[in-house]
Write a protein that holds these residues in place. Structure first.
Motif, short mmCIF file in Angstrom:
data_model
loop_
_atom_site.label_atom_id
_atom_site.label_comp_id
_atom_site.label_asym_id
_atom_site.label_seq_id
_atom_site.Cartn_x
_atom_site.Cartn_y
_atom_site.Cartn_z
N ALA A 244 -2.58 7.76 -13.53
CA ALA A 244 -1.92 7.38 -12.27
C ALA A 244 -0.58 8.12 -12.16
CB ALA A 244 -1.70 5.88 -12.22
N ALA B 47 2.43 0.93 -5.35
CA ALA B 47 1.28 1.09 -6.23
C ALA B 47 1.71 1.13 -7.69
CB ALA B 47 0.52 2.35 -5.86
N ILE B 48 2.76 1.89 -7.93
CA ILE B 48 3.21 2.05 -9.31
C ILE B 48 3.69 0.72 -9.86
CG2 ILE B 48 5.66 2.55 -9.63
CD1 ILE B 48 5.00 5.22 -10.50
N LEU C 261 3.84 4.91 -2.99
CA LEU C 261 4.02 5.30 -4.39
C LEU C 261 4.68 4.17 -5.16
CD1 LEU C 261 5.27 8.61 -5.77
CD2 LEU C 261 6.58 6.63 -6.30
N ALA D 257 -2.62 4.25 -5.95
CA ALA D 257 -1.71 5.32 -6.34
C ALA D 257 -2.36 6.68 -6.09
CB ALA D 257 -1.33 5.18 -7.80
N LEU E 194 0.41 10.90 -9.21
CA LEU E 194 1.61 10.76 -8.38
C LEU E 194 2.54 11.95 -8.57
CD1 LEU E 194 2.20 6.95 -8.73
CD2 LEU E 194 1.46 8.23 -6.73
#
Lengths: 495, 510, 168, 101, 368
Positions: A249, A129-130, A126, A117, A253
């Protein structure tokens, strides 16, 4: 294909896989040690981030992966957090009925997600990863499935997490559709080329949806409801990792999207950010007042912290961003110290009180273990933003950034809004003093202390506590180095 | 290292050291605390003596270390005529407070750590020449106050008092913080620094934007004002002092509270003349609230501690009046009152604390005739009361007189009312207190109370009384140092006022 | 013909979707699940109209064929009794309804006003879209692909942990 | 009327709203979860429509990832709901009462 | 004839598409699938009889046939007319709906069981060309995915049947079938990946064309074939994997409560699924409508050759169906845990290994 760029992430994932495999050959009584082994290996990775030659700025994997100062900062941040969390997990091991190795391994996978992230440079990365982070946390949160609270926390996190994912993907769809690209820099370039894009309703709507979804990660209003429940119900190390890692995180982002992709729009949505920041701070602070459960209290406090992070963002200047990074740096040690103490104390008192994790558990802590008492006190004081600890300087920088915006000539239109925001922030700080000192009071001066047996501390736990305390004090007393670092990073990345 | 760093460093170092002393070494704990405060008191005296009065406007004993270069934060300490007296007062009171701390019997270790941290914070706050550190040290001193009141405080309203004092003072401090930050941001980009000296220099050369002054000055005024219990934000003070343990009350009422005033004089006045010009009228009116209203409230008190607390709030009125007058006489007087009241408040709270220790009550109706039982205590109390009324011979008199002279040229009506309040109301409640406590018949139950017996126990009271008398008889010791600095400040602060307004009468020392 | 098909599929999708979440005749979870399956299938039809054949197939394969079976599986396994014994709170319905209608209205308006589709025409796919997708997936989007594989591993581990019997 | 991007977006938007409606109004966890799936699907439809009308593959790839992730999420989610049901004998939101003040 | 040609040439592309597709669907469905299903049942009974050393069905006869000389008794002996009788019986039997069932689903479930299996046939090229028409109902680019998608829908019929019947046998059967089918779908799906790695396309016609150019894929990918074959047994709920309807444990499994035509639909569904599975295997592994001699590898140019291709395809398919039936009577039923073990711990890893192997070989042969 530039695999060396993701070397650290690969190391972490491999470590996770290795743990899952090692589990097969490790007798159950020695599995606890795997956590420490993992922590040590992560320490090596952390050291490697300093030793290995690292590109200043590099893009890879079709532009989706960006390695820059910000990414590196956050990767180190997550590594430190994960190391401390792993130590905490070994302290927590007794309360895990089965799947101890998986308990460690999942943290590593979540860590990998966070590290990815930190480098996300388009919406696909994005999202992926999230989701890696979130899905891992669904499992981690409900890891103590013998405990109803843990399961309920998991389900609550699940439903709200999925809801935010829904917002996220729809937002991404709209942004992608109107701009025609997934990549952050390209979106910025498109806006640069065609300013009407930034004012298109669908585009803005999409960005707002993405913001809301990221707001879930950092536990900001309007997606904050999960935090107290989940913090309370989840196993303590998981709550800690949620509070630090997952939140950071979300922050990174948020920074990437707002500042890289839509820097222009960030200015337009300043009011929105401000409202979110103010409401979040107030909500977190006010709701924390009546709490008796320490983890729940920290949940609300984490909401308030999210508000402060947004405060820095809504300052709309680079100092604000730098302040956010600094605040997070202090927050890392502070929150992890608090959770580590909670983890150790509740272990030794488990089953003795009907109310688990009640603030009352800390009664007489200073007699039972001065180190734990000191660490928790310092953590609370730091969270409250009192000098000379890290929390103070973080809040100082955040407020400074906002005051800077308020008094800058470019923001005359928003001046009164900024003043209101500052007032709200101050209110939050003052209120928070009250409940943080409630905990301090419980540690030193509660009446009717029952159990006064000393609490044994393992060496890793002791070391972690020292690290946290040192971190809190160092960042509060001598903020220079970290501040220079964050300033440099922010200036290099967001120009 | 500069002497100043030693003065503020020893208590902090001792606090750290105490953290490693086992809990049951109570004697050692106290010894370390006393030694540390004693060292800083002695060093402060040395500093005061070595202070070059001729160069009072210069900063002396300066030490400057870069701290956070990117923000322009430096560890910068130094004294000029304005704060040298305050640092001395702080160090002496801290030592006295530490001597009085024998009343604390439980959790001594934590108490001493907090007390020492507070001491270090206070001294640092007065010695700092960097706005950030100014605030930093003040907060460092403030937070232990809350904890000490919350934990070692007494009385039924302890929790409420803790809550209230925390709330009020935090709000005040944070308002001031915002003001200071805004001040910092008024500096042009690139030259930004928290350094007080450079900031003052800068704004002296290039006046701050008028609208910014209009915004920042009230923030500082009310932020600091709350810290000093400016009417109508004063309600935390009597309550808090009433509930606080003796050493805390001594340190806070005596020293820490003066920080707000110091900040006003040091930061707000010279840098924001326009703001000052606009707000000083209001300040003069508000200070009447302190003097008259709180004086009247003090008259009504039945509890000795609350009475002292209210009177301390009332005394702050004089300082505000002196500042509001904005001329050399008034501001010099104000600084003098600050120092004098520091000793006085510490003395009063120390005495009432001793009394409470003996009788477990401070209700004046239950007391009486104690003079016979406790001659030393009685004598000290009488002298404190006299100082409180502003009788000549005590430092308060010198200060208050200067304030009234200074104010007279500016606000006549206000001054008349204030003088009346000071002389009449102050005298009434002080003398009533003395009568109720010391004279009359001795109730049965107090036959067993003991006087301050040992020289050791008498030391703090003697020290504070001595200081009061010394500066009372020889105020020039202070005024000569204060006045040159004040002159400069007043000149800055008056920069925008019409020249027709008189700038002071004449030099006092002449 | 494409227009007609679009309206048919769109209407079916929306109808089924609505019946899935707010069926006035039944509050049986199985019914909801089945309507969701139908929604997915009608949506696959829309995908086909958009000439996204690969995704249409994946939609049916993964969503209708696997995900929804899982749902059905769980509903049956738990034998969840229908909600009907509980009454909806009027308040929550009203609140939900209002907020959702509000959101819908805003969406509707923004879509209308932003004239998203202006000047855009559906271009016929040349060759196999699957090949193009596959190529992109293994070059440009290789990293997300790998991350998703880790995610699947996590999900697998998680599901096993959450549902296995305790060995005590 | 000729069918263009706008029509597809309308469908997608409505679908999203229906999904949200399910999440907000229904109290059965599993049905709420279905509402969430609807929301994902709405996004998928929008992405595919955008992708095809812009003649740009990224959107379809995103759909691919969304479908995969959604499947994983459903698996974990349902396992969780089952685990909770075993403990609690209920899959209703109102019964999640352990975590309160 | 001219008029007909005229008619067709005057059609627009869309009209032509609709008409021919409808025609193909009707012919395939009613001309091929249903008869094959019917007679597959007969074959099933006959094969089982031979294997068990019995005679098998040999009675049913329309009133006149047995009076035919020579042919009549043979036909009767072969049981040719049994399927007709069975069909008639299922229509005429009382259609009983038990009181405790969930009505709607009880009615829908059999239909759902049949439809997917039939749909799956749509993408299978059952011949090369007849005239200008390709002998496939829908020549999709994603053919195989479509098939898998559709096949995965087949599970709903069984699950819903189990659920609707509201009895524990049915229910367990339904649950078992869903678990089993989902599990084996994975192995099945992964087993065919190497094929598409070799072919480079998902379109089934291309797969056949690839095999026409070289060896049949069953020789190139034996492992894939084995996995596919076994998975096909599981997917169609045939012995040795017919756990969902294991008589000894679950009475009739998901169709315990069904009777008459609804039961018949399940039956048709099962056999159609078998047809589909066999057809898939023919296409994927046995070269589809091609034969490696007599020029039969080329796409048909004449009408007769087109018919020959269809014949080849059907023969291959029938052969595989016989294999299905044969296996059913040769092997005992697995235990459920064995079934799952086999699927997850043998075939899935095996399929993965196969993929990797294929990739390595391909990479070695065609380095970039």
């Amino acid at each position: 294909m530039n695999a060396s760029l993701i070397g650290f992430e690969i190391a972490v994932v491999l470590l996770g896989l290795g743990l899952l495999l090692l589990d097969l050959w490790t007798p159950p009584e020695r599995r606890r040690g795997l956590g420490l082994a993992a922590a040590l290996s992560l320490l090596l990775v952390l050291v490697a981030t300093f030793v290995v030659p690292i590109p200043q700025e590099a893009v890879g994997f079709g532009g989706g992966y960006l390695f820059d100062g910000l990414a590196l900062f956050f990767k180190r941040f997550f590594l430190v957090a994960a190391i401390l969390v792993l130590v905490m997990q070994t302290e927590f091991a007794d309360r895990i009925a089965s799947g101890l190795s998986e308990f460690y391994a999942l943290v590593l996978f979540a860590l990998a997600g966070m590290m990815f992230a930190a480098s996300a440079n388009n919406f696909v990365m994005l999202f992926v990863a999230i989701e890696l982070i979130t899905v891992t946390f669904y499992v981690l949160t409900s890891f103590q499935r013998g405990r109803q609270a843990s399961l309920e926390a998991g389900v609550k996190y699940l439903i709200l997490g999925a809801l935010s994912s829904g917002f996220l993907v729809f937002g991404i769809a709209l942004v992608y559709g109107t701009s025609g690209t997934m990549s952050f820099p390209e979106i910025a370039a498109k806006i640069e080329a065609n300013h009407s894009l930034a004012h298109q309703g669908l585009f803005q709507f999409g960005i707002v949806l993405v913001m809301v979804a990221l707001g879930f990660k950092i536990a900001a209003v309007p997606m904050q409801i999960w935090a107290p429940d989940v913090y309370q119900g989840a196993p303590t190390p998981v709550s800690a990792f949620l509070a630090v890692g997952s939140k950071a995180a979300g922050v990174v982002l948020l920074l990437r999207v707002l500042l890289t992709a839509v820097p222009d729009l960030a200015g337009h949505s300043a009011k929105l950010l401000m409202v979110a920041a103010g409401v979040t701070i107030l909500y977190g602070s006010l709701c924390a007042i009546p709490q008796r459960n320490i983890k729940r209290l920290l949940g609300y406090s984490s909401i308030a912290s999210a508000g402060f992070l947004l405060l820095g963002l809504s300052a709309l200047n680079l100092n604000g961003v730098s302040a956010i990074l600094y605040y997070l740096g202090g927050y890392l040690f502070t929150v992890l110290a608090a959770f580590l103490v909670i983890c150790i104390v509740t272990r030794s008192t488990a089953g003795q009180t009907s109310q688990e994790d009640d603030v009352g558990l800390f009664a007489g802590l200073h007699q039972r273990s001065p180190l734990l008492a000191t660490a928790l006190t310092l953590a609370m004081v730091s969270l409250a933003g009192v000098p000379p600890l890290a929390g103070f300087f973080g809040k100082f920088l955040l407020l400074k950034a906002v005051v800077e915006s308020a008094s800058s000539p470019d923001q005359t239109a928003l001046r009164s809004a900024y003043y209101t925001l500052i007032a709200v922030g101050l209110t939050g700080v003052v209120i928070s003093l009250y409940y943080y000192f409630g905990v301090v009071k419980a540690i030193f001066w509660s009446k009717g202390v029952g159990d006064l047996s000393p609490i044994p501390l393992s060496l890793p736990a002791r070391l972690s506590l020292y690290v946290c305390i040192a971190g809190m004090i160092f960042l509060g007393v001598y903020p220079g180095p970290l501040l220079d670092l964050t300033d440099g990073v922010v200036k290099a990345v967001f120009k | 290292m500069s002497l100043l760093t030693h003065i503020l460093g020893w208590p902090l170092l001792a606090a750290l050291l105490l953290a490693f002393v086992p809990r049951n070494f109570r004697f050692l704990t106290r010894l370390i605390a006393l030694a540390a405060t004693f060292t800083s008191a002695v060093l402060a005296v040395v500093m005061f003596v070595k202070f070059d009065t001729a160069a009072a406007t210069e900063y002396q004993f300066v030490e400057k270390l870069p701290w956070v270069a990117s923000l322009g934060i430096n560890y910068h300490v130094g004294v000029d005529g304005l704060n040298v007296g305050l640092v001395l007062m702080g160090a002496l009171v801290a030592f006295a407070a530490c001597c009085c701390a024998w009343e604390v019997q439980e959790r001594e270790k934590e108490f001493y750590i907090l007390l020492l941290a507070m001491t270090g914070g206070i001294l640092g706050a007065f010695a700092s020449l960097d706005v950030f550190f100014l605030y930093f040290f003040h907060e460092l001193a403030l937070v232990p106050t809350f904890i000490m009141i919350g934990v070692w405080g007494r009385g039924e309203e302890k929790d409420y008092a803790t809550f209230k004092i925390t709330l009020y003072l935090s709000i005040g401090a944070l308002l001031a913080l915002i003001g200071l930050l805004a001040l910092y941001l008024q500096m042009p980009e690139g030259k930004r620094t928290f350094d007080l000296v450079s900031m003052t220099e800068h704004f002296r050369g290039k006046a701050m934007d008028g609208s910014a002054q209009q915004f920042i000055f009230p923030l500082l005024l009310f932020g600091f004002g709350i810290l000093v219990s400016l009417w109508p934000f004063h309600t935390w003070a009597p309550l808090g002092y009433g509930s606080a343990p003796t050493p805390t009350a001594m340190l806070h009422a005596g020293v820490l509270k003066k920080f707000g005033l110091y900040g006003l004089i040091r930061i707000a006045l010279p840098m924001m003349p326009e703001g000052a010009a606009m707000w000083m009228q209001w300040l003069a009116l508000l200070c009447l609230g302190n003097i008259i209203y709180c004086g009247l409230v003090a008259m009504k008190q039945k509890d000795l501690n609350l009475l002292i607390g209210n009177s301390s709030v009332a005394h702050m009125g004089f300082v505000f009046l002196g500042i509001a007058s904005l001329n050399v006489l008034g501001v010099t007087g104000a600084v003098l009152v600050m120092i004098a009241h520091g000793f006085l408040a510490a003395l009063s709270f120390g005495l009432s604390g001793y009394l409470y220790q003996q009788t477990k009550t401070l209700e004046m109706e239950k007391l009486g005739g104690l003079l016979r039982q406790m001659p030393f205590f009685g004598a000290a109390l009488v002298m404190a009361a006299m100082a409180g009324c502003g009788l000549p011979g005590f430092a308060n008199f010198a200060g208050e007189a200067l304030v009234f002279f200074g104010a007279w040229t500016e606000f006549r009506v206000v001054t008349i009312i204030a003088v009346w309040g000071a002389l009449v109301i102050g005298a009434v409640y002080m003398l009533r207190a003395v009568r109720n406590v010391l004279h009359g018949s001795l109730p049965e139950q107090w036959h067993a109370v003991k006087d301050v017996a040992t020289p050791w126990r008498r030391l703090p009271f003697a020290l504070l009384l001595g200081a009061l008398l010394l500066f009372g008889f020889y105020p020039a010791l202070l005024t000569r140092k204060i006045e040159p600095v004040v002159k400069q400040i007043v000149k800055d602060a008056r920069a925008v006022l019409k020249p027709s307004v008189t700038v002071g009468v004449k030099n006092l020392s002449e | 013909m494409e227009n007609v098909l679009f309206y048919i599929f769109a209407a079916l999708t929306l109808l089924f979707a609505f019946l899935c979440v707010a069926n006035p005749f039944s509050r049986n979870p199985v019914t909801s699940a089945m309507f969701l399956v139908l929604t997915m299938i009608s949506m696959a039809g829309l995908f086909v109209l958009l000439q996204a054949f690969f995704l249409a197939a994946v939609q049916i394969l993964v969503y209708a064929g696997a995900v929804m079976v899982l749902f059905l599986f769980v509903i049956m396994l738990l034998d969840i009794k229908e909600e009907e014994r509980r009454r909806f709170s009027r308040f929550s319905i009203a609140l939900g309804g209002v907020s959702v209608i509000g959101l819908g209205f805003i969406l509707f308006k923004t879509i209308r006003e932003s004239k998203a589709g202006e000047g855009l025409k559906l271009v016929a796919v040349k060759g196999s879209d699957t090949a193009a997708l596959g190529k992109a997936l293994f070059t440009q989007y290789l990293l997300p692909f790998e991350i998703v594989s880790v995610l699947l591993l996590v999900a697998m581990v998680g599901v096993i942990l959450l549902s296995k019997k305790d060995l005590k | 009327m000729n069918v263009g991007l706008e029509q597809y977006l309308m469908v997608s938007g409505l679908l999203f709203c229906f999904g949200l409606l399910g999440v907000v109004v229904r109290r059965n966890l599993i049905i709420m979860y279905m509402g969430l799936e609807l929301m994902f699907n709405a996004a998928n439809l929008a992405l595919v429509a955008f992708s095809r009308f812009n003649d740009n593959l990224d959107g379809q790839l995103m759909v691919f990832f969304i479908i995969t992730v959604a499947a994983a999420e459903v698996a974990v989610g349902l396992a969780l709901i089952v685990a909770l049901y075993r403990k609690r004998q209920s899959a209703h939101v109102e019964d999640l009462t352990t975590l309160k003040l | 004839m001219e008029a007909i040609k005229q008619f067709f040439s005057g059609l627009s592309w869309e009209q032509e598409f609709v008409i021919f597709t409808t025609l193909k669907v009707c012919i395939v469905l009613f001309g091929a699938v249903l008869p094959i299903v019917a007679y597959a049942v007969l074959v099933e009974r006959k094969v089982s009889a031979w294997i068990q050393d019995r005679v098998g069905p040999n009675r049913a006869t329309p009133f006149f046939v047995k009076y035919l000389p020579v042919v009549g008794p043979i036909l009767v002996r072969l049981g040719i007319f049994h399927p007709l009788a069975d069909g008639l019986k299922s229509f005429l039997k009382e259609d009983f709906t038990p009181a405790h069932v969930r009505k709607v689903y009880f009615w829908i479930a059999p239909a759902i069981a049949v439809v997917p299996a039939m749909l799956a046939l749509a993408v299978i090229p059952f011949g090369s060309k007849l005239g200008d028409q390709k002998m496939v109902i829908a020549d999709l680019n994603v053919g195989i995915l479509f098939t898998f998608g559709i096949i995965s829908l087949g599970v709903y019929g069984l699950v819903l049947a189990g659920y609707a019947s509201n009895s524990k046998f049915s229910f367990l059967g339904g649950i078992r079938s869903s678990a089993q089918m989902i599990s084996y779908e994975i192995a099945m799906g992964m087993s065919v990946i190497p094929i598409f790695m070799l072919v480079g396309d998902l379109n089934l016609s291309k797969v056949i064309a690839y095999q026409a150019d070289g060896a049949w894929l069953v020789f190139k990918q034996p492992i894939a074939f084995v996995i596919f074959l076994v998975a096909a047994f599981a997917e169609t709920n045939r012995l040795p994997f017919d756990l969902p309807e294991a008589e000894t444990e679950l009475v009739g499994g998901y169709h315990t409560e069904y009777s008459s035509m609804k039961f018949a639909l399940f039956f048709i569904g099962e056999y159609t699924a078998m047809i589909a599975a066999s057809a898939m295997m023919v296409v994927l592994f046995f070269g589809g409508w091609t034969l490696p001699f007599a020029g039969l590898n080329e796409s048909a140019t004449t009408f007769a050759m087109g018919l020959a291709h269809i014949g080849i395809f059907v023969s291959k398919m029938l052969f595989l169906m016989v294999v299905f039936i044969w296996v059913r009577w040769m092997l005992p039923r697995f235990r459920y845990d064995q079934l799952m073990d086999l699927g997850w711990r043998r075939f899935v890893p095996l399929a993965l290994v196969n993929i990797v192997l294929t990739a390595v070989v391909l990479w070695a042969l065609h380095p970039k």
